[in-house]
Design a protein around this motif. Sequence first.
Motif, PDB file in Angstrom:
ATOM      1  N   GLU A  34      -1.663   6.353 -12.553  1.00  0.00           N
ATOM      2  CA  GLU A  34      -0.724   5.707 -11.623  1.00  0.00           C
ATOM      3  C   GLU A  34      -1.443   4.640 -10.794  1.00  0.00           C
ATOM      4  O   GLU A  34      -0.892   3.559 -10.536  1.00  0.00           O
ATOM      5  CB  GLU A  34      -0.092   6.743 -10.679  1.00  0.00           C
ATOM      6  CG  GLU A  34       0.935   7.633 -11.350  1.00  0.00           C
ATOM      7  CD  GLU A  34       2.153   6.854 -11.792  1.00  0.00           C
ATOM      8  OE1 GLU A  34       2.827   6.216 -10.949  1.00  0.00           O
ATOM      9  OE2 GLU A  34       2.436   6.871 -13.005  1.00  0.00           O
ATOM     10  N   PHE A  35      -2.672   4.947 -10.369  1.00  0.00           N
ATOM     11  CA  PHE A  35      -3.440   3.944  -9.630  1.00  0.00           C
ATOM     12  C   PHE A  35      -3.688   2.718 -10.492  1.00  0.00           C
ATOM     13  O   PHE A  35      -3.558   1.580 -10.030  1.00  0.00           O
ATOM     14  CB  PHE A  35      -4.777   4.529  -9.144  1.00  0.00           C
ATOM     15  CG  PHE A  35      -5.702   3.473  -8.602  1.00  0.00           C
ATOM     16  CD1 PHE A  35      -6.712   2.943  -9.387  1.00  0.00           C
ATOM     17  CD2 PHE A  35      -5.519   2.979  -7.317  1.00  0.00           C
ATOM     18  CE1 PHE A  35      -7.532   1.935  -8.904  1.00  0.00           C
ATOM     19  CE2 PHE A  35      -6.343   1.975  -6.817  1.00  0.00           C
ATOM     20  CZ  PHE A  35      -7.349   1.449  -7.616  1.00  0.00           C
ATOM     21  N   TYR A  45      -0.691   0.606 -10.669  1.00  0.00           N
ATOM     22  CA  TYR A  45      -0.522  -0.123  -9.408  1.00  0.00           C
ATOM     23  C   TYR A  45      -1.509  -1.287  -9.339  1.00  0.00           C
ATOM     24  O   TYR A  45      -1.150  -2.421  -9.024  1.00  0.00           O
ATOM     25  CB  TYR A  45      -0.748   0.827  -8.225  1.00  0.00           C
ATOM     26  CG  TYR A  45      -1.109   0.146  -6.921  1.00  0.00           C
ATOM     27  CD1 TYR A  45      -2.433   0.007  -6.520  1.00  0.00           C
ATOM     28  CD2 TYR A  45      -0.110  -0.364  -6.096  1.00  0.00           C
ATOM     29  CE1 TYR A  45      -2.757  -0.630  -5.348  1.00  0.00           C
ATOM     30  CE2 TYR A  45      -0.434  -1.003  -4.908  1.00  0.00           C
ATOM     31  CZ  TYR A  45      -1.756  -1.130  -4.533  1.00  0.00           C
ATOM     32  OH  TYR A  45      -2.086  -1.776  -3.361  1.00  0.00           O
ATOM     33  N   TYR A  46      -2.768  -1.019  -9.652  1.00  0.00           N
ATOM     34  CA  TYR A  46      -3.828  -2.008  -9.440  1.00  0.00           C
ATOM     35  C   TYR A  46      -3.741  -3.166 -10.423  1.00  0.00           C
ATOM     36  O   TYR A  46      -4.090  -4.306 -10.097  1.00  0.00           O
ATOM     37  CB  TYR A  46      -5.195  -1.330  -9.546  1.00  0.00           C
ATOM     38  CG  TYR A  46      -6.309  -2.171  -8.995  1.00  0.00           C
ATOM     39  CD1 TYR A  46      -7.113  -2.932  -9.831  1.00  0.00           C
ATOM     40  CD2 TYR A  46      -6.534  -2.225  -7.620  1.00  0.00           C
ATOM     41  CE1 TYR A  46      -8.116  -3.728  -9.320  1.00  0.00           C
ATOM     42  CE2 TYR A  46      -7.537  -3.021  -7.106  1.00  0.00           C
ATOM     43  CZ  TYR A  46      -8.323  -3.765  -7.950  1.00  0.00           C
ATOM     44  OH  TYR A  46      -9.310  -4.548  -7.441  1.00  0.00           O
ATOM     45  N   GLU A  89       2.940   2.092  -2.047  1.00  0.00           N
ATOM     46  CA  GLU A  89       2.987   2.587  -3.427  1.00  0.00           C
ATOM     47  C   GLU A  89       1.827   3.555  -3.670  1.00  0.00           C
ATOM     48  O   GLU A  89       1.987   4.564  -4.337  1.00  0.00           O
ATOM     49  CB  GLU A  89       2.878   1.406  -4.408  1.00  0.00           C
ATOM     50  CG  GLU A  89       4.082   0.496  -4.404  1.00  0.00           C
ATOM     51  CD  GLU A  89       5.239   1.072  -5.201  1.00  0.00           C
ATOM     52  OE1 GLU A  89       5.027   1.564  -6.325  1.00  0.00           O
ATOM     53  OE2 GLU A  89       6.369   1.033  -4.692  1.00  0.00           O
ATOM     54  N   LEU A  90       0.674   3.227  -3.106  1.00  0.00           N
ATOM     55  CA  LEU A  90      -0.478   4.120  -3.225  1.00  0.00           C
ATOM     56  C   LEU A  90      -0.223   5.404  -2.456  1.00  0.00           C
ATOM     57  O   LEU A  90      -0.590   6.494  -2.909  1.00  0.00           O
ATOM     58  CB  LEU A  90      -1.739   3.457  -2.660  1.00  0.00           C
ATOM     59  CG  LEU A  90      -2.523   2.559  -3.583  1.00  0.00           C
ATOM     60  CD1 LEU A  90      -3.704   1.978  -2.828  1.00  0.00           C
ATOM     61  CD2 LEU A  90      -2.996   3.303  -4.818  1.00  0.00           C
ATOM     62  N   TRP A  96       0.814  -1.225   0.000  1.00  0.00           N
ATOM     63  CA  TRP A  96       0.000   0.000   0.000  1.00  0.00           C
ATOM     64  C   TRP A  96       0.841   1.265   0.000  1.00  0.00           C
ATOM     65  O   TRP A  96       0.365   2.358  -0.347  1.00  0.00           O
ATOM     66  CB  TRP A  96      -0.964   0.025   1.200  1.00  0.00           C
ATOM     67  CG  TRP A  96      -0.325  -0.063   2.547  1.00  0.00           C
ATOM     68  CD1 TRP A  96      -0.195  -1.178   3.314  1.00  0.00           C
ATOM     69  CD2 TRP A  96       0.281   1.004   3.287  1.00  0.00           C
ATOM     70  NE1 TRP A  96       0.450  -0.873   4.478  1.00  0.00           N
ATOM     71  CE2 TRP A  96       0.748   0.453   4.503  1.00  0.00           C
ATOM     72  CE3 TRP A  96       0.477   2.371   3.064  1.00  0.00           C
ATOM     73  CZ2 TRP A  96       1.404   1.216   5.476  1.00  0.00           C
ATOM     74  CZ3 TRP A  96       1.115   3.138   4.034  1.00  0.00           C
ATOM     75  CH2 TRP A  96       1.570   2.553   5.218  1.00  0.00           C
ATOM     76  N   VAL A 137     -12.985   3.310  -6.097  1.00  0.00           N
ATOM     77  CA  VAL A 137     -12.010   4.222  -6.727  1.00  0.00           C
ATOM     78  C   VAL A 137     -12.580   4.802  -8.020  1.00  0.00           C
ATOM     79  O   VAL A 137     -12.450   6.005  -8.284  1.00  0.00           O
ATOM     80  CB  VAL A 137     -10.679   3.484  -6.999  1.00  0.00           C
ATOM     81  CG1 VAL A 137      -9.781   4.288  -7.921  1.00  0.00           C
ATOM     82  CG2 VAL A 137      -9.947   3.204  -5.687  1.00  0.00           C
TER      83      VAL A 137
END
Lengths: 183, 88
Positions: free
Chosen positions: A83-84, A87-88, A26-27, A24, B44
């Motif tokens: 970016e999310f 990551y995801y 990274e978030l 997390w 999200v």
Amino acid sequence: MMDITKLPNKRPNEHLLLILRRHWIELFRIVAILAVLLIIPAVAIEMYSQTYSLWLESPAFGPFLIVLKNIYLLGLWLFAFIEFSDYYLDSWVVSNERVLNIEQHGLFHRITSELHLAQVEDVTAETQGPIQTIFNFGNVQVQTAAERAMFQFKNIPNPERVKQKILELVHEDKNRHGLADTE
Amino acid sequence: MISFPVWLLLIPFGIFVLFFILYSIINFFHLLRFGVRSKKLYIVMVVFLFATIWICSDAITELSNYNWDMIIRLGGSYDFKSSGLFDL
């Protein structure tokens, strides 16, 4: 959307054991960058609030300033969302038969690969630096003898535990298929 | 002396908004197609949508306060030099 309970090319008696994603933190890095890039102009505007108000009132400069501000906000927001997604969409899936490596590089580059536990020769966990040590995350490298010799799980939580789990699964898989070393 | 209508400023803004929408749609497509189904992901995506709508509606409200038919004359009527502009 991928239903993680339904693995692609599922084998009989195969079941899911681990779904891994980057830590997390990274978030938190994305949120921190976003916060800094929002706070700096906000503070500048606050410090020069009289000047800013004067400029906003200008019939020529005011619209320019508003357009610039909104381009900046939308640009930042889009950056954070991309970016999310990056990551995801990076994930590693471990079942009792294989390991799946799914990596997203930007928006238009995606790599999906899998290796069977019977091919695994070595698993290494690596934790580097004070941040990774304190927050207990790091890299796990899964080594095989194939052409693509290594899978790397990047910045995952509890790398030691993951390494142990994979080694156990490899041992069980080799016993199941009669490939275990006999001493 | 250069002069142009203020509404010309909306053109680069419009181009950027189109770019934003396109990239957001591509991002949504990737998340829906390849993302692992979970509540976190839905949250999200909803947050992103609502924040985008909020930023855009705020922009529309602010931009509607100006007269877009006005002509800017650089070097003439709208000389931006003035004393005390950077006074705290």
